[in-house]
Design a protein around this motif. Sequence first.
Motif, PDB file in Angstrom:
ATOM      1  N   UNK A 115      -1.741   7.043  -1.211  1.00  0.00           N
ATOM      2  CA  UNK A 115      -1.515   6.029  -2.229  1.00  0.00           C
ATOM      3  C   UNK A 115      -1.957   6.541  -3.606  1.00  0.00           C
ATOM      4  N   UNK A 116      -3.124   7.196  -3.659  1.00  0.00           N
ATOM      5  CA  UNK A 116      -3.591   7.800  -4.912  1.00  0.00           C
ATOM      6  C   UNK A 116      -2.620   8.885  -5.388  1.00  0.00           C
ATOM      7  N   UNK A 117      -2.164   9.694  -4.445  1.00  0.00           N
ATOM      8  CA  UNK A 117      -1.235  10.774  -4.796  1.00  0.00           C
ATOM      9  C   UNK A 117       0.054  10.201  -5.404  1.00  0.00           C
ATOM     10  N   UNK A 118       0.592   9.156  -4.803  1.00  0.00           N
ATOM     11  CA  UNK A 118       1.841   8.566  -5.312  1.00  0.00           C
ATOM     12  C   UNK A 118       1.631   8.024  -6.731  1.00  0.00           C
ATOM     13  N   UNK A 122      -4.698   1.535  -2.734  1.00  0.00           N
ATOM     14  CA  UNK A 122      -5.374   2.442  -3.673  1.00  0.00           C
ATOM     15  C   UNK A 122      -6.519   1.786  -4.413  1.00  0.00           C
ATOM     16  N   UNK A 123      -6.513   0.445  -4.478  1.00  0.00           N
ATOM     17  CA  UNK A 123      -7.438  -0.246  -5.365  1.00  0.00           C
ATOM     18  C   UNK A 123      -8.833  -0.311  -4.742  1.00  0.00           C
ATOM     19  N   UNK A 124      -9.812   0.233  -5.448  1.00  0.00           N
ATOM     20  CA  UNK A 124     -11.175   0.272  -4.932  1.00  0.00           C
ATOM     21  C   UNK A 124     -11.728  -1.142  -4.780  1.00  0.00           C
ATOM     22  N   UNK A 125     -12.464  -1.353  -3.741  1.00  0.00           N
ATOM     23  CA  UNK A 125     -13.122  -2.646  -3.554  1.00  0.00           C
ATOM     24  C   UNK A 125     -12.195  -3.727  -3.034  1.00  0.00           C
ATOM     25  N   UNK A 126     -10.954  -3.362  -2.706  1.00  0.00           N
ATOM     26  CA  UNK A 126     -10.025  -4.361  -2.185  1.00  0.00           C
ATOM     27  C   UNK A 126      -9.599  -3.983  -0.779  1.00  0.00           C
ATOM     28  N   UNK A 127      -9.272  -4.992  -0.019  1.00  0.00           N
ATOM     29  CA  UNK A 127      -8.694  -4.718   1.287  1.00  0.00           C
ATOM     30  C   UNK A 127      -7.302  -4.134   1.075  1.00  0.00           C
ATOM     31  N   UNK A 128      -6.873  -3.268   1.954  1.00  0.00           N
ATOM     32  CA  UNK A 128      -5.534  -2.699   1.829  1.00  0.00           C
ATOM     33  C   UNK A 128      -4.464  -3.691   2.260  1.00  0.00           C
TER      34      UNK A 128
END
Length: 283
Positions: free
Chosen positions: A183-186, A224-230
Amino acid sequence: KDTNLDPLPIKIGIIGGSGLDDPDILEQRQERVVETPYGEPSDALIEGQINGVPCVLLARHGRKHDIMPSNVNYRANIWALRDVGCTHLIVSTACGSLREEIKPGNLVVPHDFIDRTTKRLQTFYDGKAQSPRGVCHLPMFPAFSERTRNILIEAAKELEIPAHQKATIVTIEGPRFSSRSESHMFRQWGGDLINMTTCPEVVLAKEAGLLYGSVAIATDYDCWRMGCEGVNVQDVLRTFAENVIKVKKILVNAVGRISKEDWSEDILNAKQCVCNNTMSGAM
Ligand code: ADE
């Protein structure tokens, strides 16, 4: 004597994603089962009209929603819609958002894609006896019909439904969602949205000479979002269902707008582009 030619007739295919395969938007509905050289489409085509404009509806995953993205017969779907005379395709798709500013529930009109699929047939020109002759190397810029995109954007404006006007969609093979590193790569690659169906649908539409535009519903922030559930399926389905009415309104408005314009040149150019980029072997 008027020497102008009549505009070419138009017909609009609508491919509904998960949750937008409700045939009620069509008047004078008739089911039509179509066979293609590439096998069977996801379901019967539903032919009819929206405010008098000829339209055809197809449920991408079948009306029972039992065909997963890797198993959708994209070639048969697009061929069938072309076969019944479609000139335009306007579609909906549920996507994850790779950008903070594209919030779940937001609508987006994408303009480009990054293809991360691995198992899908992407051409009608496959050298088989029943397929069109030649080898086709189609340019993918622009990937979507710019004029059809504009119609969708204008439709959203008129309805006062906020919509992001550009986005690059990453299409993954699935059926699993992405890892956090993917996700970060995209995001680093410039992806704005992520889904499992735009490729090869947009590619095949262009190869079929059809003018293709898409309305994406951002249903989640992927993971990708830190602190969040995927992302999870429940959230995708809920957010899609909550927002699908907006997409329906945009598609209906867009059908009216498309029907009021002359598309002859765009239709001919789209077909010409395919011809110009197909090597017949006889050359
Ligand atoms: N469809 C909806 N959300 C998605 C996501 N996060 N990844 C891939 N496809 C999706």
